[in-house]
Design a protein around this motif. Sequence first.
Motif: not given
Ligand SMILES: Cc1cc2nc3c(=O)[nH]c(=O)nc-3n(C[C@H](O)[C@H](O)[C@H](O)COP(=O)(O)OP(=O)(O)OC[C@H]3O[C@@H](n4cnc5c(N)ncnc54)[C@H](O)[C@@H]3O)c2cc1C
Length: 408
Positions: A9-11, A14, A47, A76, A105, A128, A253, A287, A296, A299, A377
């Motif tokens: 995962g490169a969110g 990652g 938001l 991939d 995520g 969302y 996921d 994350g 979740k 930060s 913010k």
């Molecule tokens: C409306 C909204 C407002 C938010 N506001 C805030 C805020 O103000 N402050 C704050 O701190 N957080 C906020 N968040 C939450 C924050 O965006 C997430 O908690 C954060 O992005 C989590 O990071 P992560 O790396 O765990 O997941 P993500 O950033 O979601 O990354 C997960 C990655 O994994 C990849 N992936 C998953 N499964 C697979 C698979 N099987 N194969 C390939 N790729 C895969 C996805 O494509 C994705 O890119 C908000 C979220 C939402 C929806």
Amino acid sequence: MSKKIVVLGAGTGGTIISNNLRRHLPDEWEITVIDRDNEHVYQPGMLFVPFDIQKVSTLTKPRKKYILPGVNFVIDEITRIDPEKREVKTNNQTFSYDFLVISTGCKIVPEENDGLMDAMGENAFTFYSLEGAELLRKKLKEFDGGKLVLNIAELPFKCPVAPIEFVFLADWYFKKRGIRNKVEIELVTPLNGAFTKPKASAVFGESAKEKNITITPKFELSEVNGKEKYIESIQGDRVTYDVLVSIPTTIGDEVISDSGIDDGIGYVPTHLNTLQALKHERIYVIGDATNVPTSKAGSVAHYEADVVVFNIMAEIHGIKPEEIYDGHSTCFIVYSKGTSSLIDFNYKIEPLPGKFPLPHMGPFSLLNETKANWYGKLGFEWLYWNVLLAGRHLGMPPTLVMAGKEVG
Ligand SMILES: Cc1cc2nc3c(=O)[nH]c(=O)nc-3n(C[C@H](O)[C@H](O)[C@H](O)COP(=O)(O)OP(=O)(O)OC[C@H]3O[C@@H](n4cnc5c(N)ncnc54)[C@H](O)[C@@H]3O)c2cc1C
């Protein structure tokens, strides 16, 4: 000897950890990060879309641009994690690893909520997703009065402050349009109040009262009836609506459950403090993919990444991983376009008033609605793309700092 770290995962998490590891490890360590696409979404911006504060087109940037050149970025679908063989399979390749970081995520699954998909786009919406946020923007623009209900379908869900921010912004938005007296706003939640932590929940609940927003707690969603425009709880209580804003059921996921390493709802059982996968060696989780009892939030992913880099480095040097992470989370809570509050807490310590991150001086006030917090913010988005994703440090430890907080 192979020296390979694979990041899934490169969110937010990652990207941060891949870049952070690259900064700390010599070139002999190969770092690979895998994601299904090349589109990194700045999720907090979703938001703002329904209220015309931010445009969808500004929220997505190419993942590759934010991944350091020394990291191997693969696009991939990840299909299987095999902790015994220390292997990850994607649609097209197999990757072996010495250390694995899971940062896949979580995601909304509106199809899991009875009746929701039938109403989606008609009188039910969600912010969302990018498409959902844009549809809701159009709906709110033409809305000229009635009952707006925000419902959280189930726990856990992503960003626990987003629902309260949404109803506060709705109050601001309809005031700005001069129709606030024609709009009823209600937050219907499975929680005991506005937020997960009781003291902050009381503060937000008071602000909701001042804004004439109703909070209906302990509501466990059973079904959405889009034809008759109501939601019903498992206990049989009904709340009617004209526009429903849903935060649907959220799960980890499928690759986590398909690989048999989940807790039943797609999250990886994770050590609260070391962030190691509880049942598997050489796997760390950060994350939204973890099951640790903190928010979740982005930060959290950022603070956790620091701890995991430290612990992977420790393991590489033959040292036991340390129990460092304390559940630290920091979140702005937007009150209107122009003001915001801020909370900073961990597993044990609830959000407290005071100043952050500089003791006594701020610049930001905790649990307090200020203009400076609003600018914080807004500025955070720049910081996200230019500093945090790069795995750079802000000079703050990943754990909660008590300096500046007003105790008692
Ligand atoms: C409306 C909204 C407002 C938010 N506001 C805030 C805020 O103000 N402050 C704050 O701190 N957080 C906020 N968040 C939450 C924050 O965006 C997430 O908690 C954060 O992005 C989590 O990071 P992560 O790396 O765990 O997941 P993500 O950033 O979601 O990354 C997960 C990655 O994994 C990849 N992936 C998953 N499964 C697979 C698979 N099987 N194969 C390939 N790729 C895969 C996805 O494509 C994705 O890119 C908000 C979220 C939402 C929806």
